[in-house]
Design a protein around this motif. Sequence first.
Motif, PDB file in Angstrom:
ATOM      1  N   SER A 271       0.830  -1.204   0.000  1.00  0.00           N
ATOM      2  CA  SER A 271       0.000   0.000   0.000  1.00  0.00           C
ATOM      3  C   SER A 271       0.867   1.259   0.000  1.00  0.00           C
ATOM      4  CB  SER A 271      -0.928   0.005   1.216  1.00  0.00           C
ATOM      5  OG  SER A 271      -1.804  -1.101   1.192  1.00  0.00           O
ATOM      6  N   LEU A 272       1.933   1.246   0.791  1.00  0.00           N
ATOM      7  CA  LEU A 272       2.826   2.395   0.839  1.00  0.00           C
ATOM      8  C   LEU A 272       3.415   2.699  -0.533  1.00  0.00           C
ATOM      9  CD1 LEU A 272       4.705   1.680   4.191  1.00  0.00           C
ATOM     10  CD2 LEU A 272       3.486   3.784   3.662  1.00  0.00           C
ATOM     11  N   LEU A 273       3.808   1.650  -1.246  1.00  0.00           N
ATOM     12  CA  LEU A 273       4.411   1.840  -2.561  1.00  0.00           C
ATOM     13  C   LEU A 273       3.401   2.417  -3.547  1.00  0.00           C
ATOM     14  CD1 LEU A 273       7.211   1.286  -3.825  1.00  0.00           C
ATOM     15  CD2 LEU A 273       6.228  -0.780  -4.814  1.00  0.00           C
ATOM     16  N   LEU A 274       2.193   1.876  -3.548  1.00  0.00           N
ATOM     17  CA  LEU A 274       1.160   2.368  -4.460  1.00  0.00           C
ATOM     18  C   LEU A 274       0.754   3.804  -4.121  1.00  0.00           C
ATOM     19  CD1 LEU A 274      -0.871   1.900  -6.741  1.00  0.00           C
ATOM     20  CD2 LEU A 274      -2.435   0.921  -5.046  1.00  0.00           C
ATOM     21  N   TYR A 622      12.736  -4.922  -0.894  1.00  0.00           N
ATOM     22  CA  TYR A 622      13.191  -3.537  -0.942  1.00  0.00           C
ATOM     23  C   TYR A 622      14.186  -3.319  -2.077  1.00  0.00           C
ATOM     24  CZ  TYR A 622      10.884  -3.962   3.464  1.00  0.00           C
ATOM     25  OH  TYR A 622       9.938  -4.235   4.417  1.00  0.00           O
ATOM     26  N   SER A 623      14.974  -4.356  -2.358  1.00  0.00           N
ATOM     27  CA  SER A 623      15.877  -4.271  -3.502  1.00  0.00           C
ATOM     28  C   SER A 623      15.086  -4.290  -4.807  1.00  0.00           C
ATOM     29  CB  SER A 623      16.873  -5.437  -3.472  1.00  0.00           C
ATOM     30  OG  SER A 623      17.702  -5.354  -2.330  1.00  0.00           O
ATOM     31  N   ILE A 624      13.981  -5.054  -4.836  1.00  0.00           N
ATOM     32  CA  ILE A 624      13.122  -5.076  -6.029  1.00  0.00           C
ATOM     33  C   ILE A 624      12.484  -3.706  -6.237  1.00  0.00           C
ATOM     34  CG2 ILE A 624      10.942  -5.970  -6.942  1.00  0.00           C
ATOM     35  CD1 ILE A 624      11.688  -8.694  -5.833  1.00  0.00           C
ATOM     36  N   LEU A 647      17.247   6.031  -6.174  1.00  0.00           N
ATOM     37  CA  LEU A 647      17.447   6.004  -4.724  1.00  0.00           C
ATOM     38  C   LEU A 647      16.774   7.210  -4.067  1.00  0.00           C
ATOM     39  CD1 LEU A 647      18.708   4.809  -2.205  1.00  0.00           C
ATOM     40  CD2 LEU A 647      20.856   5.955  -2.772  1.00  0.00           C
ATOM     41  N   ALA A 648      16.909   8.388  -4.669  1.00  0.00           N
ATOM     42  CA  ALA A 648      16.306   9.582  -4.089  1.00  0.00           C
ATOM     43  C   ALA A 648      14.784   9.507  -4.103  1.00  0.00           C
ATOM     44  CB  ALA A 648      16.770  10.820  -4.863  1.00  0.00           C
ATOM     45  N   THR A 649      14.234   8.920  -5.180  1.00  0.00           N
ATOM     46  CA  THR A 649      12.781   8.874  -5.325  1.00  0.00           C
ATOM     47  C   THR A 649      12.140   7.838  -4.415  1.00  0.00           C
ATOM     48  OG1 THR A 649      13.041   9.518  -7.648  1.00  0.00           O
ATOM     49  CG2 THR A 649      10.903   8.622  -6.995  1.00  0.00           C
ATOM     50  N   THR A 650      12.783   6.687  -4.275  1.00  0.00           N
ATOM     51  CA  THR A 650      12.171   5.588  -3.502  1.00  0.00           C
ATOM     52  C   THR A 650      12.614   5.555  -2.052  1.00  0.00           C
ATOM     53  OG1 THR A 650      13.951   4.034  -4.113  1.00  0.00           O
ATOM     54  CG2 THR A 650      12.030   4.156  -5.578  1.00  0.00           C
ATOM     55  N   GLY A 651      13.600   6.380  -1.689  1.00  0.00           N
ATOM     56  CA  GLY A 651      14.162   6.299  -0.343  1.00  0.00           C
ATOM     57  C   GLY A 651      13.142   6.407   0.761  1.00  0.00           C
ATOM     58  N   GLY A 652      12.280   7.414   0.688  1.00  0.00           N
ATOM     59  CA  GLY A 652      11.300   7.637   1.755  1.00  0.00           C
ATOM     60  C   GLY A 652      10.302   6.516   1.892  1.00  0.00           C
ATOM     61  N   VAL A 653       9.713   6.082   0.763  1.00  0.00           N
ATOM     62  CA  VAL A 653       8.674   5.057   0.833  1.00  0.00           C
ATOM     63  C   VAL A 653       9.238   3.710   1.253  1.00  0.00           C
ATOM     64  CG1 VAL A 653       8.847   4.483  -1.643  1.00  0.00           C
ATOM     65  CG2 VAL A 653       6.746   3.986  -0.393  1.00  0.00           C
ATOM     66  N   SER A 656       9.919   3.764   4.965  1.00  0.00           N
ATOM     67  CA  SER A 656       8.655   3.620   5.696  1.00  0.00           C
ATOM     68  C   SER A 656       8.189   2.173   5.682  1.00  0.00           C
ATOM     69  CB  SER A 656       7.581   4.518   5.070  1.00  0.00           C
ATOM     70  OG  SER A 656       7.978   5.868   5.086  1.00  0.00           O
ATOM     71  N   ALA A 657       8.295   1.516   4.517  1.00  0.00           N
ATOM     72  CA  ALA A 657       7.870   0.122   4.404  1.00  0.00           C
ATOM     73  C   ALA A 657       8.709  -0.779   5.305  1.00  0.00           C
ATOM     74  CB  ALA A 657       7.973  -0.339   2.955  1.00  0.00           C
ATOM     75  N   GLY A 658      10.014  -0.523   5.347  1.00  0.00           N
ATOM     76  CA  GLY A 658      10.881  -1.323   6.213  1.00  0.00           C
ATOM     77  C   GLY A 658      10.559  -1.141   7.679  1.00  0.00           C
ATOM     78  N   LEU A 659      10.310   0.091   8.075  1.00  0.00           N
ATOM     79  CA  LEU A 659       9.940   0.356   9.468  1.00  0.00           C
ATOM     80  C   LEU A 659       8.636  -0.343   9.837  1.00  0.00           C
ATOM     81  CD1 LEU A 659      10.806   4.155   9.776  1.00  0.00           C
ATOM     82  CD2 LEU A 659      11.915   2.266  10.993  1.00  0.00           C
ATOM     83  N   VAL A 660       7.671  -0.321   8.921  1.00  0.00           N
ATOM     84  CA  VAL A 660       6.386  -0.977   9.183  1.00  0.00           C
ATOM     85  C   VAL A 660       6.575  -2.485   9.348  1.00  0.00           C
ATOM     86  CG1 VAL A 660       4.200  -1.634   8.115  1.00  0.00           C
ATOM     87  CG2 VAL A 660       4.906   0.760   8.143  1.00  0.00           C
ATOM     88  N   LEU A 661       7.323  -3.104   8.432  1.00  0.00           N
ATOM     89  CA  LEU A 661       7.498  -4.555   8.511  1.00  0.00           C
ATOM     90  C   LEU A 661       8.278  -4.952   9.758  1.00  0.00           C
ATOM     91  CD1 LEU A 661       6.769  -7.090   6.920  1.00  0.00           C
ATOM     92  CD2 LEU A 661       9.015  -6.983   5.839  1.00  0.00           C
TER      93      LEU A 661
END
Length: 722
Positions: A271-274, A622-624, A647-653, A656-661
């Motif tokens: 959901s975070l990615l979308l 996260y690598s994907i 890296l700059a574009t996906t860094g934040g999301v 966040s996804a890693g912290l959630v998991l």
Amino acid sequence: MLSKHSAGRARTIPRAILVALALLAWLAVGGFGGIAQGKLSQVQENDQAAFLPSSAESTQASQVIEQFSVDDALPALLVVTADDGGQLTQEQIGAVGQWAEGVPDLELPGGTPMTEVLSSEEVPVIPSEDGLAVLVPVSLAADQADEQVGGERAALALVDTLREQAEAPLADAGLTGWVTGPAAGVADLVSAFAGIDGILLAVALVVVLIILAVVYRSPILPIVVIATALFALCLAALVIVPLAGSGTLLLNGQSQGILSILVIGAATDYSLLLVARYREELGRHEHPAAAMRVAWRATLEPIAASAGTVIVGLLCLLLSDLRSNSSLGPVAAIGIASALLGALTFLPAVLLVAGRRSRAMFWPSRPKYQVAQTDAEPARRGLWHRVADLVTRRARPVWVSTAIVLAIVAGFATTLQAHGTSDNDVFLGEVESVDGQEVLAEHFDVGTVEPVEIVTTAEAGEDVVAAAEDVPGVTSASLVTDDDDQVREVDGHVLVEAITADAAESQEVLSVVTDLRETVREVDPGALVGGTAAERLDTQDTAARDLRVIVPVVLIVIALMLMLLLRALVAPLVLLAANVLSFATAMGLSAIMFNHVFGFPGADATVPLYGFVFLVALGIDYSIFLMTRVREESLRLGTRPGVGHGLATTGGVITSAGLVLAATFSALWVIPLLFLAQLAFIVAAGVLIDTFIVRSLLVPGIVHDLGRRTWWPWARRIPQDS
């Protein structure tokens, strides 16, 4: 103008119908799935013997032992001592005896007579040789242990009733009692897992809600994402309950806990990615539906690839010889598939439910449509732009120094003591069955509770008894006899019971079982050694075999999946090597913490396997997410600029996804069991290492260093780096 308006309405009506149908379908899933969610605990199977393969020696032995008509009991043992720790008086022993006489007349919850679940109505009172304790064994029929009595399992109902009914009479006589033994161990295990349906889910959801509120700074979006996870969990339950109820799948307590955490974490990540891409596209498209269409198509590949990689990795557990492991694969795969469907169907439908006003979902910071927006770098440069600048300016020093630090920590992985633990060590904190076991061991021969059972031929019976008694750790051995003291013989076989100095639940007794097997086979090569201790030994040996077999298969399968996704050979190998190093680092850090900080007595033999499957399968996510965006940007800008932009574009999301998991897996700590606490730490630590180090520094640094060669041998579509 009129034709354009008519065309707009023509597109709006079908879209509104699709949104309504999607929401109605998910509401139905929520209604029926919510009921199924409440039934998950009723279709659990937590019997260790049921997990073993038919080829295990203890399994083969149990099939023969059943023919001897030996009482298949799961004893609950009430061990009683004086409050002052002194000698028991005759009056106190008499008080215990009077209470024991009334045990068969007790009623379980719901009014069920206790006699209905007992294998024997005889409840003897056995004084210890030192006169300091008495033992009252109550024999629960093993085949009744998992039956429902008054809305709970018979083992739990019986143990709770004994504890409740014994407390007052014993206290009046100046006595203290503990209900322990196999039945009490099962009951305490069931009680520990009872928190899965409520406490675990609540803690996980609250933690995720807090993180999402910080990430989105909106009161609406976090609730929408949480709803996505809950509906996905309902869908998973709707599929799993009938499969587990029919015996197609085996669901145990730890699998149910992992399922809940996995679905919440995965659904939130997807959901975070979308949502992140949707928010980005809202700045480029006036109508939210157009923005969602672009965002959905752009994120479909990485989300589906991520879910597919995790599902395939989890299904590799089907190769396990332990049913508890092999069934976890499909159970968890169903959960991931449900999370995928929720994120790709329910979430977009909710985000578009308000039509042109759907930007309100982001209130109070609604993204604005910018007519002249381009793909140029924004004027405001945040943290992840600075990280991207660091990696792209000094790629080789960054990834080399990162790899060295990770490798140093990974070296401690060899000190992880994952050789199994005693049954008493599986609990965190004080548990009555464990405390009672310690008191029992002080005053009685604990090996008599669950002896080692040896099946041999009638001709070799006496020789096997003699050989067994010579094994260190065996206090005595004898042939099982009938009521007339004649040796019981079935189809030319006899049964020998070997009493060990250590309890069947201990880790020390396993070496005795190993020695017994070697010794008795010298007398009878066809002898089979079974019993509770033998089942535990076979479980740990099978877990070690599973680790050797499944790990290489998971690596090969994930490598193939990455090659298909990234259309390259070098990039997948880089990602796989980085994630294996990340796993080893997480295990090394866990070994340090388990051995020197938490003081754990060891680790279950399945912990490394579960840690590997979850970390490699989930960590590769996260690598994907990163590399699909890097490839997208590389096709436009070239590999090295693509690395910085991706890296700059996906860094934040991704952060966040890693912290959630990591937070959702950490919630497993609320279940007071050693295995789940260790798995929680390993996965949470590994995910954070993947998120903040591997995906942020190691992988981008290597890819930047390799440049266009990353996409070999299909790099022709990628522009040359300047």
